[in-house]
Design a protein around this motif. Sequence first.
Motif, PDB file in Angstrom:
ATOM      1  N   SER A   1     142.590  14.126  85.968  1.00  0.00           N
ATOM      2  CA  SER A   1     142.017  14.372  84.644  1.00  0.00           C
ATOM      3  C   SER A   1     142.688  13.579  83.523  1.00  0.00           C
ATOM      4  CB  SER A   1     142.112  15.870  84.321  1.00  0.00           C
ATOM      5  OG  SER A   1     143.454  16.327  84.374  1.00  0.00           O
ATOM      6  N   LEU A   2     143.753  12.842  83.850  1.00  0.00           N
ATOM      7  CA  LEU A   2     144.519  12.167  82.805  1.00  0.00           C
ATOM      8  C   LEU A   2     143.728  11.056  82.118  1.00  0.00           C
ATOM      9  CD1 LEU A   2     147.360  12.609  81.694  1.00  0.00           C
ATOM     10  CD2 LEU A   2     148.181  10.818  83.231  1.00  0.00           C
ATOM     11  N   ILE A   3     142.913  10.336  82.884  1.00  0.00           N
ATOM     12  CA  ILE A   3     142.124   9.232  82.326  1.00  0.00           C
ATOM     13  C   ILE A   3     140.707   9.277  82.877  1.00  0.00           C
ATOM     14  CG2 ILE A   3     144.133   7.716  82.096  1.00  0.00           C
ATOM     15  CD1 ILE A   3     143.118   6.214  84.591  1.00  0.00           C
ATOM     16  N   ASN A   4     139.816   8.507  82.276  1.00  0.00           N
ATOM     17  CA  ASN A   4     138.477   8.315  82.830  1.00  0.00           C
ATOM     18  C   ASN A   4     138.565   7.166  83.840  1.00  0.00           C
ATOM     19  OD1 ASN A   4     135.782   7.520  83.356  1.00  0.00           O
ATOM     20  ND2 ASN A   4     135.116   8.318  81.368  1.00  0.00           N
ATOM     21  N   TRP A   5     138.704   7.517  85.099  1.00  0.00           N
ATOM     22  CA  TRP A   5     138.934   6.522  86.146  1.00  0.00           C
ATOM     23  C   TRP A   5     137.770   5.541  86.261  1.00  0.00           C
ATOM     24  CZ3 TRP A   5     143.395   5.960  89.003  1.00  0.00           C
ATOM     25  CH2 TRP A   5     144.338   6.973  88.866  1.00  0.00           C
ATOM     26  N   GLU A   6     136.556   6.069  86.136  1.00  0.00           N
ATOM     27  CA  GLU A   6     135.378   5.216  86.316  1.00  0.00           C
ATOM     28  C   GLU A   6     135.356   4.086  85.283  1.00  0.00           C
ATOM     29  OE1 GLU A   6     133.124   5.935  88.799  1.00  0.00           O
ATOM     30  OE2 GLU A   6     134.286   7.674  89.436  1.00  0.00           O
ATOM     31  N   GLU A   7     135.767   4.414  84.045  1.00  0.00           N
ATOM     32  CA  GLU A   7     135.797   3.391  82.991  1.00  0.00           C
ATOM     33  C   GLU A   7     136.768   2.261  83.320  1.00  0.00           C
ATOM     34  OE1 GLU A   7     136.710   4.964  79.200  1.00  0.00           O
ATOM     35  OE2 GLU A   7     134.723   5.831  78.848  1.00  0.00           O
ATOM     36  N   LYS A   8     137.806   2.587  84.085  1.00  0.00           N
ATOM     37  CA  LYS A   8     138.816   1.586  84.434  1.00  0.00           C
ATOM     38  C   LYS A   8     138.475   0.852  85.729  1.00  0.00           C
ATOM     39  CE  LYS A   8     141.127   3.043  80.907  1.00  0.00           C
ATOM     40  NZ  LYS A   8     141.105   2.253  79.661  1.00  0.00           N
ATOM     41  N   GLY A   9     137.321   1.179  86.318  1.00  0.00           N
ATOM     42  CA  GLY A   9     136.913   0.500  87.543  1.00  0.00           C
ATOM     43  C   GLY A   9     137.423   1.143  88.813  1.00  0.00           C
ATOM     44  N   TYR A  10     137.824   2.433  88.724  1.00  0.00           N
ATOM     45  CA  TYR A  10     138.361   3.146  89.877  1.00  0.00           C
ATOM     46  C   TYR A  10     137.565   4.426  90.129  1.00  0.00           C
ATOM     47  CZ  TYR A  10     142.476   0.111  89.597  1.00  0.00           C
ATOM     48  OH  TYR A  10     143.314  -0.970  89.562  1.00  0.00           O
ATOM     49  N   HIS A  11     137.538   4.843  91.391  1.00  0.00           N
ATOM     50  CA  HIS A  11     136.850   6.079  91.776  1.00  0.00           C
ATOM     51  C   HIS A  11     137.804   6.919  92.624  1.00  0.00           C
ATOM     52  CE1 HIS A  11     133.999   8.914  93.439  1.00  0.00           C
ATOM     53  NE2 HIS A  11     134.290   8.512  94.662  1.00  0.00           N
TER      54      HIS A  11
ATOM     55  N   MET B   1     133.968  -1.115  92.183  1.00  0.00           N
ATOM     56  CA  MET B   1     134.714   0.131  91.972  1.00  0.00           C
ATOM     57  C   MET B   1     135.733   0.303  93.102  1.00  0.00           C
ATOM     58  SD  MET B   1     134.615   2.571  89.631  1.00  0.00           S
ATOM     59  CE  MET B   1     132.940   2.553  88.984  1.00  0.00           C
ATOM     60  N   ARG B   2     136.996   0.477  92.754  1.00  0.00           N
ATOM     61  CA  ARG B   2     138.046   0.621  93.758  1.00  0.00           C
ATOM     62  C   ARG B   2     138.274   2.103  94.075  1.00  0.00           C
ATOM     63  NH1 ARG B   2     140.442  -3.465  90.249  1.00  0.00           N
ATOM     64  NH2 ARG B   2     140.184  -5.492  91.260  1.00  0.00           N
ATOM     65  N   ASN B   3     138.337   2.430  95.363  1.00  0.00           N
ATOM     66  CA  ASN B   3     138.533   3.809  95.802  1.00  0.00           C
ATOM     67  C   ASN B   3     140.016   4.180  95.784  1.00  0.00           C
ATOM     68  OD1 ASN B   3     135.841   4.508  96.274  1.00  0.00           O
ATOM     69  ND2 ASN B   3     135.867   3.476  98.259  1.00  0.00           N
TER      70      ASN B   3
ATOM     71  N   LYS C   1     146.353  -1.472  84.758  1.00  0.00           N
ATOM     72  CA  LYS C   1     146.112  -2.822  84.238  1.00  0.00           C
ATOM     73  C   LYS C   1     146.994  -3.836  84.961  1.00  0.00           C
ATOM     74  CE  LYS C   1     146.247  -5.530  79.952  1.00  0.00           C
ATOM     75  NZ  LYS C   1     146.604  -5.523  78.505  1.00  0.00           N
ATOM     76  N   ARG C   2     148.269  -3.444  85.178  1.00  0.00           N
ATOM     77  CA  ARG C   2     149.183  -4.337  85.891  1.00  0.00           C
ATOM     78  C   ARG C   2     148.756  -4.509  87.346  1.00  0.00           C
ATOM     79  NH1 ARG C   2     153.601  -2.340  84.032  1.00  0.00           N
ATOM     80  NH2 ARG C   2     154.569  -1.257  85.768  1.00  0.00           N
ATOM     81  N   MET C   3     148.273  -3.428  87.958  1.00  0.00           N
ATOM     82  CA  MET C   3     147.781  -3.525  89.338  1.00  0.00           C
ATOM     83  C   MET C   3     146.591  -4.476  89.415  1.00  0.00           C
ATOM     84  SD  MET C   3     149.606  -1.380  91.321  1.00  0.00           S
ATOM     85  CE  MET C   3     148.574  -0.878  92.680  1.00  0.00           C
ATOM     86  N   ASP C   4     145.694  -4.403  88.428  1.00  0.00           N
ATOM     87  CA  ASP C   4     144.531  -5.300  88.396  1.00  0.00           C
ATOM     88  C   ASP C   4     144.972  -6.761  88.345  1.00  0.00           C
ATOM     89  OD1 ASP C   4     142.672  -3.289  88.496  1.00  0.00           O
ATOM     90  OD2 ASP C   4     142.429  -3.143  86.323  1.00  0.00           O
TER      91      ASP C   4
END
Length: 517
Positions: free
Chosen positions: A19-29, A1-3, A118-121
């Motif tokens: 609140s725009l996206i579910n950050w946790e689902e994308k691997g971010y916190h 998980m990336r901070n 996604k591009r950052m990943d």
Amino acid sequence: MRNVLIVDDDTIVRITLRSLINWEEKGYHIAADAIHGRQALDFIKDHPVDLVITDMKMPVMDGIGLLEELNRFKDMPAVLVLSGYDDFKLVRDAFRLGASDYLLKAGLTEETLVSMLKRMDEEVFQDQQGETGEEKKPVTAIPDSSLLGDMALGKRSLDESFFQQEYLVIQFEIEDFHKVSARFGEDFEEELIKPMIELAGQIPRVASRCIFGAVGPSRYVMLYRITDPGQYMDNSVSACRQLCNVWKHFMNLSVSVGISSPGNGSKDFLTRFEEAGERLRLKYLKGKAKICDPWEKDVVSFEEVRQTGLEYARLLKGLMVGDELSVWSEKKRLFSDLYKMELKAAKDVCLCIICNMAWQLSDNHDDITALFVEEINYYVKIGRLDGMRSLELWLNNFFRWIMDYNAHQTDRRQADMMIRAKRFIMDNYANPELTLGSVAGFVGLNEKYFSTRFTKEEGMTFSNYLTEVRIRKAGELMETTDLKIYEISQSVGYNSVEHFTRVFKKLCGVSPGGYRK
């Protein structure tokens, strides 16, 4: 998980990003947020952060200052820059200081943010992981379209071979991007940017003399090489009109255009790029999906609009926030100035004020075209006024429309905040630490104001509302589970079972045990 650390002095932007996206689902916190660069640095010194999302213009320490300080770190986090349409100079400085990419605030949507992460990943964090043992992909040639976009943003140094002859720089902007972007899913590169560029390449005169590239999902740039010195003005406008028609026909996209004056050599490119962007920002006076070129007569200039905005800044601010007293006094000064001018000069000032108003509405993710049912060409509208008295009357009405519209929008946004506040309560009622202050902070309102408004809209205080939510949830658990009373007490946010029992009995008229029986 990336901070992730969010840095912006605008509360609404911070809340939107959270609140725009579910950050946790994308691997971010989301580790925290900060209101300026200095506060961000204080946090980063004590907490590991992988990604910083920062605004450019902030008090105390701006985005450039933050980037300069982050460059001193042994392990610099990735940085994603938030910018406005007029911040391309700052974006270029940000890239020079190591920023990974940028997002336009006005084009900030769920899709753009997901696409960017996604591009950052793929491009940033993948590189940081080092060798994976996999065979390296062969290096492929970078197309001219990508090179042009990178040069415009400052991601890449200018290539002199692009600028061997006189040229125009042209910027294109997709109208209502926050509304239409959802049609293109999460992969903007494949679903939006690539088709835009490919369609441009299918027009012979564009393919033969132009390079067309993207500077973002909503914004595009074209280098128009002048091979027709006597006719390039008409031909460039005609080519832009043909491009806009193609995008409208095949992609159902309305696009506005800003054209620069001629440039020569790489030394002129960035200046002409900014000039095209400035001219594009004058589109609000003509209406949507229009072409703004440097050869138009009887139009105001970007510099005239900017200077007028500075001169009447208090009037514009009063109109935006509904400050009747400020608007009243500033209107007197404005009309006093206008009556000293020739009618043509007074009309130009009027147009500049309208354009400034459009910019401020756009900065608030709003649109001046929403003021009226029909689209207005303000050059035509103001041009028809036959004297100073009719100009004063029209301006007074316009100011009233602006204030009424902003008041309505403020009420709507605050109603939306109450909805978000109630959702936040429903998501967090089990947390014993949930307070009036934490909910007010989440929606970005002053605690006292939030308390008063909440009571007015809900017919009960925040405390009573939270208690009712918790006790209702407790009743549901008693009806549907075999949990013990102390377990239910903890599940709905009460650390003390005795206190829970007293509150439950007071509200329901029976003890928790009696209710279960």
